[in-house]
Design a protein around this motif. Sequence first.
Motif, short mmCIF file in Angstrom:
data_model
loop_
_atom_site.label_atom_id
_atom_site.label_comp_id
_atom_site.label_asym_id
_atom_site.label_seq_id
_atom_site.Cartn_x
_atom_site.Cartn_y
_atom_site.Cartn_z
N GLU A 149 -3.61 0.50 -3.03
CA GLU A 149 -3.22 -0.76 -2.40
C GLU A 149 -3.50 -1.90 -3.37
N ALA A 181 -7.94 8.16 0.72
CA ALA A 181 -7.09 7.85 1.86
C ALA A 181 -7.44 6.46 2.36
N LYS A 182 -6.61 5.92 3.23
CA LYS A 182 -6.81 4.54 3.67
C LYS A 182 -8.18 4.31 4.27
N SER A 195 -4.71 13.95 -2.63
CA SER A 195 -3.75 12.84 -2.67
C SER A 195 -4.51 11.56 -2.97
N CYS A 196 -3.78 10.50 -3.24
CA CYS A 196 -4.40 9.24 -3.62
C CYS A 196 -3.75 8.09 -2.85
N TYR A 197 -4.61 7.23 -2.30
CA TYR A 197 -4.13 6.03 -1.61
C TYR A 197 -4.31 4.85 -2.56
N GLU A 204 0.85 -1.19 0.00
CA GLU A 204 0.00 0.00 0.00
C GLU A 204 0.88 1.24 0.00
N ILE A 208 0.66 5.98 -0.21
CA ILE A 208 0.06 7.27 -0.55
C ILE A 208 0.90 7.84 -1.69
#
Length: 281
Positions: free
Chosen positions: A187, A153-154, A183-185, A125, A127
């Motif tokens: 995983e 986000a997470k 922003s972009c998370y 995972e 950011i």
Amino acid sequence: MNYKLFANRKILIVSKHKKEQVIAPLLEIFGLESVLSTQFDTDLLGTFSGEISRKDDAVTTLRKKCQLAMEVEGFDLAIASEGSFGNHPSVFFAAADDELVMLLDKKNNLEIIGRELSLETNFDEAIITTEAELEAFVNKIQFPSHAVMVRPAKKDFSYQKKGVTNWEDLEYEFQYIKKEFGSCYIETDMRALHNPTRMQVIAKATENLVEKMKSCCSICETPGFTVTEAVKGLRCSLCNLPTKSTLKYVLECQKCHHQEEQKFPNGIEKEDPMYCDYCNP
């Protein structure tokens, strides 16, 4: 080998992520007819992306999967799997996939569990804020054969895309999420149908289950005669004092509770002094 408990019966495979592809073929040896569950949603007990948290431990969750699906679909025999991802318990800083596969037989009051703990996983995972970071991430997790999930986000599930398997879609989603949320998370998508590496670990856990199904009690012939305890105390080859290494396994029958001991399960009758607390404190 006593296969009569399973012969000519239908078994419900409780999965919505195509696990039947690796589970069903391994059950054919017992004369079982595999039927895929279509009415029970396993996501109700937890999702890998986290929007629905798993409330129970893996074994309890597995038991609930089998029980609830059998009730809904009218079966007395079911099989399901559950995976957990995180740090390996003994290999520090290494990610691990811990897969459990449970067979639950309501007719014979039997529960058998197979397990595979594997370092073979792409679980990861991050950011990300730039395309370079995005490209670096997907290059190390076997994309596009292994899918990814993206969201702001997470713990932010206000917008989420799962099962992304091509660069154009991923780049679009990244730019959209970055513009809207800053922003972009990202995983790895650990659902089995989107993760071939995990699917193979599930297959190995099922193979472990099959071996336990083949192992029958010498008294009542009930399948699932397996190890319930590992007893420490293998003696040191130098000082002859007991060490923390395994001396024997204790196997027990679920039905009649007959026990047997298997001494020296690791193939050695004395331990190397380097593993002795007295010789090598």
